[in-house]
Design a protein around this motif. Structure first.
Motif: not given
Length: 383
Positions: A312-319, A321-329, A341-352
């Motif tokens: 899949x495509x998973x993680x922050x947008x390249x273009x 900020x504050x946009x995160x993708x998780x699709x094409x599994x 979902x747990x990782x997306x939560x961390x990316x959105x709220x903690x930035x890592x």
């Protein structure tokens, strides 16, 4: 205008898990799903909770997700029929056994323990298997769950935790103004500081709204189920190359998948094919001969997103900020969903995140700005 900390587009398992984890952290979150939560790929898949065979780039996420499957009763109030039955991947030749051995050695680096089973032991332990097998690899941690239950259970738990879950709410547009995301649903526009794109087979379309270009195809795994049979099958079964996979559910029916059906992403329709079902039945009987007299009672399929390299495509947008993708599994989303979902939560709220996801980045498909392809210059071919 409605304002949130995080907006999520897509009510599959990963999206509902993200909503739950974000709400439990105390942030405001809204989730938009065009239909019902879990009605697409998350609800019509095989139901395998499998780590074995995952690409090494997926294994850290898969390992984290597997731990959450054990915690479903505490997380969502039900086990969603999850059982650690094990997963036995079978080899039909010595060459495939060598592949299984190499994979076992690699997987140890991620803490995944696999047991090789030789031909003689395979016959002793699993006498219901066909006689054309050279051996296998057993992952005792893997198992199965009911896909019809999992995403809805996460959505209900997310709602109880305070998430705003909006079903039958298709998103028609999204954009960013002054650092805030605007999401249009019907005649309403919602605002959020962070945006998570988990739109499944439609994820690339939403990514493109923000300049993140990646090709996403669509697949429709052809699934079948037999009448209830006396319980006989131990672990879920797969085979090198993935041409057939089977599991027996607690009330006795055997579910198997093989080949691809047809799907129309734009019209939201998919249907199984007779000839694919027939070939799948032949492969299932070849692997488990006692299925020869079983009655096939239903076939089905669904629409899943697929990426060319199979992960899949998973993680922050390249273009943006504050946009995160998780699709094409690409058929892997069910097992990965809770952890995603747990990782997306961390990316959105903690930035890592503490989970390694670099190998899944959308950046692997994007050319550097100064590359010849990006600037339209001729590419010099090496002789």
């Amino acid at each position: 205008m409605n304002r949130y900390d995080v907006a999520i587009i897509g009510g599959g398992l990963a999206g509902c898990s993200a909503a739950l984890h974000i709400a439990k952290r105390g942030a405001s979150v809204v989730l938009f799903e065009r239909g019902r939560c879990g009605a697409q790929a998350s609800g019509v898949n095989f139901g395998g909770v499998r780590q074995q065979g995952r690409h090494r780039a997926e294994l850290p996420l898969s390992r984290r997700s597997r731990r959450l499957w054990d915690q479903l009763p505490e997380l969502v109030g039900t086990d969603c029929e999850f059982v650690a039955t094990g997963h036995l991947k079978l080899a039909r030749s010595d060459g495939e056994m060598a592949e299984l051995e190499a994979y076992r050695d690699m997987a140890q680096d991620f803490g995944l323990q696999l047991e090789l089973v030789g031909k003689r032991e395979l016959r002793e332990l699993y006498p219901y298997l066909g006689d054309n097998l050279a051996g296998g690899s057993l992952c005792r941690e893997d198992g199965q769950a009911n896909p019809r239950l999992v995403a809805p259970a996460f959505s209900r738990a997310a709602r109880r935790a305070g998430a705003d879950i909006r079903e039958m709410s298709p998103v028609s547009a999204a954009w960013q103004i002054d650092g805030a995301f605007q999401v249009k649903v019907g005649q309403e526009v919602f605002s959020a500081t962070k945006l998570i794109n988990v739109a499944g087979a439609w994820g690339a379309k939403i990514a493109a709204w923000f300049g993140d270009e990646v090709e996403e195809d669509v697949i429709a795994p052809n699934m079948c189920v037999t009448e209830p049979l006396p319980l006989f099958m131990g672990p879920n079964l797969g085979v090198c190359g993935g041409s057939i996979y089977l599991r027996q559910i607690p009330h006795g029916s055997v579910i198997f998948g093989a080949g691809m059906a047809v799907a129309d992403r734009e019209r939201l329709r998919a249907r199984p094919l007779v000839e694919v079902t027939q070939e799948g039945a032949r492969l299932a009987i070849e692997m488990v001969p006692r299925l020869a007299n079983a009655l096939l009672v239903r076939t089905w399929t669904g629409i899943e997103g697929s990426i060319a390299d199979g992960i899949p495509v998973f993680g922050p947008s390249s273009n943006v900020p504050n946009l995160f993708h998780a699709f094409g599994f690409t058929g892997h989303g069910f097992q990965l969903g809770p952890g995603a979902g747990a990782v997306l939560c961390e990316l959105a709220l903690d930035g890592e995140t503490r989970t390694a996801i670099d190998g899944l980045s959308i950046a692997r498909f994007q050319q550097p700005a100064d590359s010849p392809e990006k600037q339209g210059r001729p590419i010099e071919m090496k002789k």
